[in-house]
Write a protein that holds these residues in place. Structure first.
Motif, PDB file in Angstrom:
ATOM      1  N   GLU A  95       0.925  -1.269   0.002  1.00 32.39           N
ATOM      2  CA  GLU A  95      -0.006  -0.048  -0.180  1.00 32.39           C
ATOM      3  C   GLU A  95       0.774   1.345   0.018  1.00 32.39           C
ATOM      4  N   CYS A  97       0.513   4.998  -1.345  1.00 32.71           N
ATOM      5  CA  CYS A  97      -0.540   6.022  -1.871  1.00 32.71           C
ATOM      6  C   CYS A  97      -0.070   7.191  -2.178  1.00 32.71           C
ATOM      7  N   GLU A 105      -6.229  12.361  -2.822  1.00 34.14           N
ATOM      8  CA  GLU A 105      -6.380  11.290  -3.650  1.00 34.14           C
ATOM      9  C   GLU A 105      -5.672  10.095  -3.161  1.00 34.14           C
ATOM     10  N   SER A 106      -4.521  10.318  -2.501  1.00 32.09           N
ATOM     11  CA  SER A 106      -3.840   9.386  -1.800  1.00 32.09           C
ATOM     12  C   SER A 106      -4.450   8.869  -0.527  1.00 32.09           C
ATOM     13  N   HIS A 109      -7.670   6.647  -1.773  1.00 32.95           N
ATOM     14  CA  HIS A 109      -7.222   5.267  -1.954  1.00 32.95           C
ATOM     15  C   HIS A 109      -7.072   4.518  -0.828  1.00 32.95           C
ATOM     16  N   GLN A 112      -9.715   2.774   1.188  1.00 31.54           N
ATOM     17  CA  GLN A 112     -10.581   1.424   0.617  1.00 31.54           C
ATOM     18  C   GLN A 112      -9.836   0.311   1.477  1.00 31.54           C
TER      19      GLN A 112
END
Length: 194
Positions: A95, A97, A105-106, A109, A112
């Motif tokens: 992971e 990001c 944006e990161s 992500h 999730q």
């Protein structure tokens, strides 16, 4: 600044004027052998931070909020990935990001996959404060559910609640040593001209 395109432009400008560049707090390797630098070891700081998280039994670490155009973020990211891989981290590289236009944006992500991790490293205190605010909005407890750590040890991070876990760089010393490096280069250039 730490924005790669801006630094490349500034160094090109200095070169065109015959000036010697000394970067303070940023590695000069990507810019060529004629650029000097004074910087603490970001690799060592990153390794120390990861070892601290491991000591706290936080081994599933995500790397969140790293800017794609930031030379500092990119260097820290590579240091973190190599350190995690050397420790056999279950999350090594799983992971990462990053963001190009907006750190959100990161963050989006990461959320999730939030349940797969027990710690997050952000590249700086500002990113970590923004990230922690997003955690709190989503009902994720910091540090109860997720440890969040970063670099910079800014004053705002000390007063933010929950407080930010942050590594410190001695930037006053870096600034002083940068001046000494610049003075050495100027004296050398003056000596070679006479």
């Amino acid at each position: 600044g730490t924005d790669m395109p801006m630094l490349q432009h500034t160094i090109s400008f200095l070169r065109s004027r015959g000036c010697q560049a000394v970067l303070a707090g940023i590695d000069s390797e990507p810019f060529g052998p004629d650029v000097s630098c004074v910087t603490p070891s970001r690799r060592t700081e990153t390794q120390q931070l990861i070892h601290y998280l491991y000591h706290c039994n936080r081994e599933r670490i995500a790397l969140v909020g790293f800017g794609k155009n930031s030379i500092n973020d990119t260097f820290r990211l590579h240091s973190a990935l190599s350190t995690l891989a050397s420790l056999g981290s279950p999350a090594a590289g799983q992971e990462v990001c990053r963001w190009l236009h907006d750190p959100q944006e990161s963050f989006a992500h990461f959320f999730q996959h939030v349940r797969s991790f027990d710690a997050v490293i952000c590249p700086n205190d500002v990113a970590s404060i923004c990230f922690i605010k997003q955690c709190l909005i989503r009902g994720i407890g910091v540090p109860e559910d997720l440890y969040v750590a970063s670099f910079g040890n800014m004053y705002i991070g000390r007063y933010f609640r929950p407080s930010v876990t942050s590594m410190t760089m001695d930037m006053i010393c870096v600034g002083e040593q940068s001046f000494y490096a610049w003075r050495f280069l100027m004296n050398r250039a003056h000596t070679s001209q006479t």
